[in-house]
Write a protein that holds these residues in place. Structure first.
Motif, PDB file in Angstrom:
ATOM      1  N   ASP A 317      38.147   6.093  26.088  1.00 51.82           N
ATOM      2  CA  ASP A 317      37.162   7.104  26.495  1.00 51.82           C
ATOM      3  C   ASP A 317      35.936   7.029  25.587  1.00 51.82           C
ATOM      4  O   ASP A 317      34.796   7.093  26.046  1.00 51.82           O
ATOM      5  N   MET A 318      36.222   6.898  24.284  1.00 57.40           N
ATOM      6  CA  MET A 318      35.120   6.881  23.322  1.00 57.40           C
ATOM      7  C   MET A 318      34.246   5.639  23.534  1.00 57.40           C
ATOM      8  O   MET A 318      33.013   5.741  23.591  1.00 57.40           O
ATOM      9  N   ALA A 319      34.873   4.488  23.651  1.00 62.26           N
ATOM     10  CA  ALA A 319      34.103   3.245  23.814  1.00 62.26           C
ATOM     11  C   ALA A 319      33.246   3.308  25.081  1.00 62.26           C
ATOM     12  O   ALA A 319      32.079   2.898  25.077  1.00 62.26           O
ATOM     13  N   LYS A 320      33.813   3.824  26.150  1.00 66.29           N
ATOM     14  CA  LYS A 320      33.066   3.891  27.409  1.00 66.29           C
ATOM     15  C   LYS A 320      31.922   4.893  27.308  1.00 66.29           C
ATOM     16  O   LYS A 320      30.823   4.659  27.829  1.00 66.29           O
ATOM     17  N   ALA A 321      32.182   6.005  26.631  1.00 67.02           N
ATOM     18  CA  ALA A 321      31.119   7.009  26.446  1.00 67.02           C
ATOM     19  C   ALA A 321      29.978   6.428  25.614  1.00 67.02           C
ATOM     20  O   ALA A 321      28.797   6.620  25.927  1.00 67.02           O
ATOM     21  N   LEU A 322      30.331   5.687  24.560  1.00 71.67           N
ATOM     22  CA  LEU A 322      29.293   5.071  23.729  1.00 71.67           C
ATOM     23  C   LEU A 322      28.532   4.011  24.529  1.00 71.67           C
ATOM     24  O   LEU A 322      27.310   3.869  24.396  1.00 71.67           O
ATOM     25  N   ALA A 323      29.277   3.263  25.353  1.00 71.25           N
ATOM     26  CA  ALA A 323      28.615   2.236  26.168  1.00 71.25           C
ATOM     27  C   ALA A 323      27.622   2.869  27.149  1.00 71.25           C
ATOM     28  O   ALA A 323      26.544   2.321  27.384  1.00 71.25           O
ATOM     29  N   ILE A 324      27.971   4.005  27.674  1.00 72.12           N
ATOM     30  CA  ILE A 324      27.051   4.686  28.607  1.00 72.12           C
ATOM     31  C   ILE A 324      25.809   5.170  27.864  1.00 72.12           C
ATOM     32  O   ILE A 324      24.706   5.161  28.414  1.00 72.12           O
ATOM     33  N   ILE A 380      42.513  10.208  14.626  1.00 71.92           N
ATOM     34  CA  ILE A 380      41.104   9.785  14.558  1.00 71.92           C
ATOM     35  C   ILE A 380      41.016   8.305  14.163  1.00 71.92           C
ATOM     36  O   ILE A 380      40.250   7.536  14.752  1.00 71.92           O
ATOM     37  N   ARG A 381      41.832   7.918  13.194  1.00 73.11           N
ATOM     38  CA  ARG A 381      41.837   6.495  12.789  1.00 73.11           C
ATOM     39  C   ARG A 381      42.261   5.617  13.968  1.00 73.11           C
ATOM     40  O   ARG A 381      41.657   4.573  14.238  1.00 73.11           O
ATOM     41  N   GLY A 382      43.336   6.046  14.645  1.00 70.07           N
ATOM     42  CA  GLY A 382      43.860   5.264  15.771  1.00 70.07           C
ATOM     43  C   GLY A 382      42.846   5.146  16.897  1.00 70.07           C
ATOM     44  O   GLY A 382      42.654   4.063  17.474  1.00 70.07           O
ATOM     45  N   MET A 383      42.186   6.282  17.212  1.00 72.75           N
ATOM     46  CA  MET A 383      41.143   6.264  18.255  1.00 72.75           C
ATOM     47  C   MET A 383      40.017   5.322  17.877  1.00 72.75           C
ATOM     48  O   MET A 383      39.512   4.557  18.696  1.00 72.75           O
ATOM     49  N   THR A 384      39.635   5.398  16.611  1.00 76.24           N
ATOM     50  CA  THR A 384      38.545   4.537  16.135  1.00 76.24           C
ATOM     51  C   THR A 384      38.951   3.077  16.258  1.00 76.24           C
ATOM     52  O   THR A 384      38.169   2.230  16.723  1.00 76.24           O
ATOM     53  N   ALA A 385      40.198   2.784  15.861  1.00 73.13           N
ATOM     54  CA  ALA A 385      40.693   1.397  15.941  1.00 73.13           C
ATOM     55  C   ALA A 385      40.713   0.921  17.388  1.00 73.13           C
ATOM     56  O   ALA A 385      40.369  -0.241  17.671  1.00 73.13           O
ATOM     57  N   GLU A 386      41.115   1.797  18.301  1.00 75.48           N
ATOM     58  CA  GLU A 386      41.132   1.416  19.721  1.00 75.48           C
ATOM     59  C   GLU A 386      39.726   1.080  20.220  1.00 75.48           C
ATOM     60  O   GLU A 386      39.511   0.093  20.919  1.00 75.48           O
ATOM     61  N   ALA A 387      38.794   1.935  19.858  1.00 75.65           N
ATOM     62  CA  ALA A 387      37.417   1.693  20.301  1.00 75.65           C
ATOM     63  C   ALA A 387      36.873   0.404  19.692  1.00 75.65           C
ATOM     64  O   ALA A 387      36.185  -0.381  20.361  1.00 75.65           O
ATOM     65  N   MET A 388      37.224   0.166  18.409  1.00 74.88           N
ATOM     66  CA  MET A 388      36.781  -1.081  17.757  1.00 74.88           C
ATOM     67  C   MET A 388      37.369  -2.296  18.460  1.00 74.88           C
ATOM     68  O   MET A 388      36.683  -3.301  18.667  1.00 74.88           O
ATOM     69  N   LEU A 389      38.654  -2.189  18.818  1.00 75.44           N
ATOM     70  CA  LEU A 389      39.320  -3.300  19.505  1.00 75.44           C
ATOM     71  C   LEU A 389      38.578  -3.651  20.794  1.00 75.44           C
ATOM     72  O   LEU A 389      38.297  -4.825  21.082  1.00 75.44           O
ATOM     73  N   LEU A 390      38.250  -2.631  21.546  1.00 78.68           N
ATOM     74  CA  LEU A 390      37.550  -2.862  22.820  1.00 78.68           C
ATOM     75  C   LEU A 390      36.152  -3.426  22.571  1.00 78.68           C
ATOM     76  O   LEU A 390      35.693  -4.335  23.277  1.00 78.68           O
ATOM     77  N   ALA A 391      35.483  -2.859  21.568  1.00 75.44           N
ATOM     78  CA  ALA A 391      34.116  -3.313  21.278  1.00 75.44           C
ATOM     79  C   ALA A 391      34.111  -4.773  20.826  1.00 75.44           C
ATOM     80  O   ALA A 391      33.267  -5.571  21.252  1.00 75.44           O
ATOM     81  N   LYS A 392      35.069  -5.110  19.970  1.00 80.10           N
ATOM     82  CA  LYS A 392      35.122  -6.499  19.488  1.00 80.10           C
ATOM     83  C   LYS A 392      35.434  -7.455  20.636  1.00 80.10           C
ATOM     84  O   LYS A 392      34.865  -8.545  20.719  1.00 80.10           O
ATOM     85  N   ALA A 393      36.344  -7.034  21.498  1.00 79.08           N
ATOM     86  CA  ALA A 393      36.664  -7.877  22.658  1.00 79.08           C
ATOM     87  C   ALA A 393      35.427  -8.087  23.523  1.00 79.08           C
ATOM     88  O   ALA A 393      35.280  -9.118  24.198  1.00 79.08           O
ATOM     89  N   ALA A 394      34.542  -7.112  23.490  1.00 81.84           N
ATOM     90  CA  ALA A 394      33.293  -7.217  24.259  1.00 81.84           C
ATOM     91  C   ALA A 394      32.207  -7.915  23.435  1.00 81.84           C
ATOM     92  O   ALA A 394      31.055  -7.999  23.873  1.00 81.84           O
ATOM     93  N   GLY A 395      32.567  -8.363  22.230  1.00 81.34           N
ATOM     94  CA  GLY A 395      31.632  -9.144  21.431  1.00 81.34           C
ATOM     95  C   GLY A 395      30.705  -8.333  20.552  1.00 81.34           C
ATOM     96  O   GLY A 395      29.626  -8.800  20.196  1.00 81.34           O
ATOM     97  N   LYS A 396      31.124  -7.137  20.177  1.00 76.40           N
ATOM     98  CA  LYS A 396      30.235  -6.264  19.392  1.00 76.40           C
ATOM     99  C   LYS A 396      30.704  -6.157  17.940  1.00 76.40           C
ATOM    100  O   LYS A 396      31.888  -5.926  17.685  1.00 76.40           O
ATOM    101  N   THR A 397      29.777  -6.236  17.031  1.00 82.10           N
ATOM    102  CA  THR A 397      30.115  -6.031  15.622  1.00 82.10           C
ATOM    103  C   THR A 397      29.793  -4.612  15.174  1.00 82.10           C
ATOM    104  O   THR A 397      29.989  -4.250  14.026  1.00 82.10           O
ATOM    105  N   LYS A 398      29.251  -3.835  16.089  1.00 81.34           N
ATOM    106  CA  LYS A 398      29.005  -2.412  15.817  1.00 81.34           C
ATOM    107  C   LYS A 398      29.426  -1.631  17.057  1.00 81.34           C
ATOM    108  O   LYS A 398      29.090  -2.027  18.175  1.00 81.34           O
ATOM    109  N   LEU A 399      30.091  -0.494  16.812  1.00 77.51           N
ATOM    110  CA  LEU A 399      30.479   0.327  17.970  1.00 77.51           C
ATOM    111  C   LEU A 399      29.255   0.736  18.783  1.00 77.51           C
ATOM    112  O   LEU A 399      29.287   0.774  20.002  1.00 77.51           O
ATOM    113  N   LYS A 400      28.188   1.041  18.076  1.00 78.23           N
ATOM    114  CA  LYS A 400      27.007   1.552  18.773  1.00 78.23           C
ATOM    115  C   LYS A 400      26.317   0.482  19.613  1.00 78.23           C
ATOM    116  O   LYS A 400      25.410   0.796  20.383  1.00 78.23           O
ATOM    117  N   ASN A 401      26.750  -0.780  19.462  1.00 80.06           N
ATOM    118  CA  ASN A 401      26.156  -1.838  20.282  1.00 80.06           C
ATOM    119  C   ASN A 401      26.787  -1.947  21.664  1.00 80.06           C
ATOM    120  O   ASN A 401      26.344  -2.750  22.484  1.00 80.06           O
TER     121      ASN A 401
END
Lengths: 436, 240
Positions: A317-324, A380-401
């Motif tokens: 949810d977090m990764a998708k919200a940030l992507a939007i 919170i750590r787990g959620m952050t790790a999940e979002a990082m996992l998705l972001a990295k898979a999408a090729g991002k070195t920053k969540l905000k990217n």
């Protein structure tokens, strides 16, 4: 002629009660019976329970040939987040873009508030106090403290402003937009009443509108006042429920705030009329899309921070919200579940065996503060790790990217609602959202 | 007494000057205030500020120390969230004067618009003239005194605190959840002291007190809609 039952088989004739009853399901019947018995609408905790569009209707595109992926386990993905730097000279710097949303001491136990505050100190994020004042122990234990300025101002004074790392001028919440706060008598103990200056045991329906700003023009002057009082340092956000998002966001921006907290229809609460939760406002995902579009149209997307809340559950949810286009998310119910809440929807009664939504001294003993704090911090750590996992898979070195181009809609409905292309095609039904 | 000409100043700039002067132990008179907003916001310094003119919104908001006297009128939200000190308005004040008043004293020698004392929590708000509707709505503490006429919705959903009124028709203008009561001897003495201090020619014994009930709206029951079939039966759909 009466029906003859054939006793030679085990087959029973179909009866009315075995047939699906369409809209007259168990919930509908229960609500009709409640009104018939009590002559009033039902008050319930937790917010909307109906089926609504969610971030599950979007997927994230991983990098393959078009972009390199980032190693999930060995390479970094930056999560540090700065919020509220439009005008404030001391913007908020968080280690992860997850805020703990405003939940009052009163709706929640002292132990629950302290545990969540401690969790923010373990993870480097911010907690909002909610209605009814600020517990000293919350402030002492929180990493960063957001203070809500609510229409009721219960437990609020100039000292509250001075305790704030961030201010939220609250106009509405997603669970009951257009309504004031509810806190039922079971939770207004002597301690809670003293903090709010209320009589003990009353059913509180708090102030409906801000008594010191009747409308946006007044609020612009009020913002100047708040800036002066905080020496221009503290980021000032406005919290609105998702309604006429485009117009509301435009007006909010023009009042001069540093950021907006947008609370979608799936937002939780300690008590609200069921009618309000189920029928007022719009869901979180389309609300976020509209808010981002509006900020972009106004040319202020990079300067006005946007925090989205309402049903945020996990890193996806977090990764998708940030992507939007959100800058951060706020969690409420999720943090309570991490502490042991079972989402029984009965918060308003004040009988919470988990010791979270109660003021009962015995039930409060069931919540061990340090254990609960660790669980919320882990969440919170787990959620952050999940979002990082998705972001990295999408090729991002920053969540905000994370960006909209990383998303695809799974359903026609989400495609039309968000303007994000449908999976398996590059087509968008409705207004495209930024690319196609 | 220092004089500051505010003609070319913003509210923020004026407040910087006022703080500086008060900090140096000087009292200040502001000229050409041209209904400026936010005069005196959150000032903690001791001393006296006289505004020789009228002010805009939020005069003395979050005030915490000095005495501000406005010789003209004050706009909406005068003394909002005031913490301590004194705000004296010689003429009239707009709506929502003293909203969320926490402590300190506000004296308005003229009248006010609607909702004076909205959600006030403490302190004293004295209105010598008339007050608009919904005075003292959802008050949480303190005392609101209205010596002129009051309007409908008086004391609506008051939780704590008290509203003193002189208007003999006040009882017919009450909001819900409050009742009219006599003053105690202690209240009369305290109010007469207040009137004496601010030169208000009023005898406290002539006032009545509006006090909160702890039942009614403070229990979760619905008050609306009140469905009245008899009225519907007599209603003329063509005449309204």
């Amino acid at each position: 002629m009466s029906e003859v039952i054939d006793n030679t088989t085990t087959k029973k004739p179909a009866r009315g009660k075995d047939v699906q009853r369409g809209i007259w399901n168990a919930q509908t019947i229960a609500e009709v019976r409640y009104k018939a018995e009590n002559g009033k609408h039902r008050i319930r905790g937790c917010g909307a329970t109906r089926e609504l569009p969610t971030f599950d209707d979007l997927i994230i595109l991983p990098g393959q040939m078009t972009r390199m992926t980032i190693d999930t386990y060995r390479e970094k993905c930056d999560t540090r987040t700065v919020l509220g730097k439009r005008h404030a000279t001391k913007p908020l710097v968080l280690e992860t873009p997850i805020m703990i949303a405003g939940m009052s001491y009163g709706a929640l136990s002292r132990e629950a508030k302290i545990a969540m505050a401690k969790a923010t100190a373990m993870t480097g994020t911010v907690i909002s106090n909610g209605e009814g004042g600020l517990l000293p122990e919350e402030r002492e234990n929180s990493y960063r403290q957001s203070i809500q300025i609510l229409p009721s101002r219960l437990g609020f004074s100039r000292r509250s402003l001075e305790a704030a790392d961030m201010l939220e001028y609250l106009v509405g919440i997603g669970a009951k937009p257009g309504l004031s706060g509810h806190l039922m008598g079971a939770k207004i103990t002597e301690e809670v009443a003293a903090m709010r200056q209320l009589p003990v045991g009353i059913d509180l329906h708090s102030h409906p509108r801000h008594g010191d700003a009747f409308g946006a023009d007044d609020l612009m002057v009020k913002m100047d006042q708040l800036r002066e009082l905080t020496n221009g340092e503290t980021p000032i956000f406005i919290k609105i429920a998702a309604a006429r998002v485009r117009d509301d966001v435009k007006i909010a921006v023009k009042t001069g705030v540093d950021g907006i907290i947008l609370d979608g229809m799936q937002g939780g609460t300690g008590a609200a009329p069921v009618m309000a939760s189920e029928n007022l406002g719009i869901p979180t995902m389309p609300a976020l899309v509209q808010a981002v579009k509006t900020l972009e149209e106004m040319g202020v997307k990079d300067e006005v921070s946007l925090i989205i809340s309402g049903g945020i559950r996990d890193g996806a949810d977090m990764a998708k919200a940030l992507a939007i286009g959100a800058d951060a998310v706020a969690i409420g119910t999720g943090a309570m579940v991490a502490m042991g809440c079972s989402v029984c929807l009965n918060c308003q009664a004040g009988r919470c065996a988990a010791g979270i939504g109660t003021q009962d001294p015995e039930q409060r003993k069931n919540l061990i503060i340090d254990e609960a704090a660790e669980r919320v911090a882990n969440y919170i750590r787990g959620m952050t790790a999940e979002a990082m996992l998705l972001a990295k898979a999408a090729g991002k070195t920053k969540l905000k990217n994370l960006e909209r181009e990383d998303l695809r809609s799974l359903t026609l409905e989400s495609c039309a609602m968000t303007g994000i292309p449908l999976v398996g095609s590059n087509y968008t039904f409705g207004t495209p959202f930024g690319f196609c | 007494m220092e004089f500051v000409d505010a003609k070319t100043l913003s509210g923020k700039d004026l407040n910087v000057i006022l703080k500086d002067r008060l900090g140096k132990g000087l009292d200040v008179t502001v000229k050409n205030s041209h209904s400026m907003h936010n005069i005196g916001t959150g000032m903690k310094e001791k001393g006296k500020i006289v505004v020789d003119g009228s002010t805009g919104f939020y005069t003395g908001g979050f005030l915490e120390g000095p005495s501000i006297e406005v010789l003209g009128d004050a706009g909406w939200y005068a003394g909002d969230n005031m913490m301590s000190g004194e705000l004296i308005i010689r003429k009239n004040a707009g709506c929502n004067a003293g909203s969320y008043l926490y402590d300190g004293t506000i004296v308005i020698y003229g009248g006010t618009g609607n909702r004076p004392g909205y959600g006030m929590k403490g302190g004293t708000l004295l209105i010598c003239g008339d007050a608009g509707g919904w005075a003292g709505q959802m008050t949480l503490g303190g005392r609101l005194i209205i010596l002129g006429k009051v309007a409908a919705g008086l004391g609506e959903s008051i939780y704590k605190g008290v509203i003193y009124v002189k208007d003999r028709e006040a009882e017919s203008k009450l909001g819900s959840n409050c009742f009219v009561d006599d003053l105690t001897g202690e209240e009369i003495t305290s109010l007469n002291d207040l009137f004496g201090k601010y030169g208000v020619d009023q005898e406290a014994a002539e006032l009545r007190a509006v006090r909160p009930m702890t039942t009614g709206r403070h229990n979760y029951v619905l008050f609306d809609p009140q469905l009245e079939p008899e009225k519907a039966r007599k209603y003329n759909p063509f005449q309204g």
